[in-house]
Design a protein around this motif. Structure first.
Motif, PDB file in Angstrom:
ATOM      1  N   PRO A  33     -33.810 -73.742 169.894  1.00 31.70           N
ATOM      2  CA  PRO A  33     -32.563 -73.112 169.430  1.00 31.70           C
ATOM      3  C   PRO A  33     -32.419 -72.806 168.066  1.00 31.70           C
ATOM      4  CG  PRO A  33     -32.037 -75.491 169.868  1.00 31.70           C
ATOM      5  CD  PRO A  33     -33.673 -75.004 170.236  1.00 31.70           C
ATOM      6  N   VAL A  34     -33.263 -71.761 167.609  1.00 30.55           N
ATOM      7  CA  VAL A  34     -33.325 -71.476 166.512  1.00 30.55           C
ATOM      8  C   VAL A  34     -32.050 -71.358 165.528  1.00 30.55           C
ATOM      9  CG1 VAL A  34     -34.502 -69.841 164.520  1.00 30.55           C
ATOM     10  CG2 VAL A  34     -35.545 -70.287 166.639  1.00 30.55           C
ATOM     11  N   PHE A  40     -29.049 -71.804 157.598  1.00 32.28           N
ATOM     12  CA  PHE A  40     -28.764 -70.573 156.864  1.00 32.28           C
ATOM     13  C   PHE A  40     -29.074 -69.330 157.889  1.00 32.28           C
ATOM     14  CE2 PHE A  40     -33.042 -71.997 155.783  1.00 32.28           C
ATOM     15  CZ  PHE A  40     -34.000 -71.043 156.209  1.00 32.28           C
ATOM     16  N   TRP A  41     -29.317 -69.696 159.297  1.00 28.53           N
ATOM     17  CA  TRP A  41     -29.491 -68.632 160.004  1.00 28.53           C
ATOM     18  C   TRP A  41     -28.344 -67.777 160.261  1.00 28.53           C
ATOM     19  CZ3 TRP A  41     -34.500 -67.617 161.601  1.00 28.53           C
ATOM     20  CH2 TRP A  41     -34.632 -66.293 162.679  1.00 28.53           C
ATOM     21  N   GLY A  42     -28.708 -66.361 160.230  1.00 32.56           N
ATOM     22  CA  GLY A  42     -27.452 -65.504 160.470  1.00 32.56           C
ATOM     23  C   GLY A  42     -27.898 -64.135 159.689  1.00 32.56           C
ATOM     24  N   GLU A  47     -21.999 -61.318 157.454  1.00 33.25           N
ATOM     25  CA  GLU A  47     -21.250 -62.507 156.725  1.00 33.25           C
ATOM     26  C   GLU A  47     -20.719 -62.157 155.520  1.00 33.25           C
ATOM     27  OE1 GLU A  47     -23.909 -66.013 156.463  1.00 33.25           O
ATOM     28  OE2 GLU A  47     -24.431 -66.060 158.528  1.00 33.25           O
ATOM     29  N   THR A  48     -21.179 -61.240 154.517  1.00 35.76           N
ATOM     30  CA  THR A  48     -20.603 -60.959 153.278  1.00 35.76           C
ATOM     31  C   THR A  48     -19.807 -59.741 153.523  1.00 35.76           C
ATOM     32  OG1 THR A  48     -22.607 -59.701 152.681  1.00 35.76           O
ATOM     33  CG2 THR A  48     -22.439 -61.964 152.095  1.00 35.76           C
ATOM     34  N   THR A  49     -20.144 -58.727 154.250  1.00 33.39           N
ATOM     35  CA  THR A  49     -19.289 -57.433 154.436  1.00 33.39           C
ATOM     36  C   THR A  49     -18.405 -57.376 155.663  1.00 33.39           C
ATOM     37  OG1 THR A  49     -21.051 -56.174 155.434  1.00 33.39           O
ATOM     38  CG2 THR A  49     -21.002 -56.483 152.914  1.00 33.39           C
TER      39      THR A  49
END
Length: 143
Positions: A33-34, A40-42, A47-49
């Protein structure tokens, strides 16, 4: 377009490399389950915009294809699902090629055909991205 069929062989080539990459990738997606193990996966862009990137959903696609959840994979990213299924097909082709010496057809395209293929690929990628954006940002449009 010209298709040639070489003599039966067990020579490791580009198609076999795609099969090996597909096998490793799908096994990792199936058993590791990486997204939960790596903090920090994503998608940093999302996440920022709040907007998805071109690859948004590919982790879910790999996981869902590896668990035979094709509708869920298609829902995450249609083009990614087709790519994952292509890698799964290449695993089968690689096994048939290396174990049973099945020849792998070779496709030869003219420069014009390569140009058209590149235009088609860019068009399909942009259409897929548009679908991912609509699905992510404007899901009410799909209802």
């Amino acid at each position: 377009m010209k298709v040639t069929l070489p003599k039966p062989n067990r020579t490791f080539g580009p198609a076999d490399m795609l099969g090996l990459v597909g096998l490793v990738g799908l096994l990792i997606a199936r058993y590791i389950p990486v997204a939960r193990l790596i903090p920090f996966w994503g998608c940093a862009l999302r996440e920022t915009t709040g907007w998805p990137c071109f690859g948004c959903g590919l982790t879910r696609v790999a996981d869902r294809v590896a668990h035979f959840n094709l509708p869920g994979a298609w829902d995450a990213n249609p083009l990614g699902t087709l790519a994952a299924l292509f890698f799964a097909l290449m695993v089968v082709v690689t096994v048939l090629h290396l174990v049973f010496a099945m020849p792998i057809p070779q496709l030869h395209l003219s420069p014009t055909e390569w140009h058209r293929a590149r235009i088609a690929a860019v068009t399909v990628i942009l259409l897929n991205y548009a679908w991912v954006v609509v699905k992510t940002k404007f899901p009410h449009l799909l209802a």
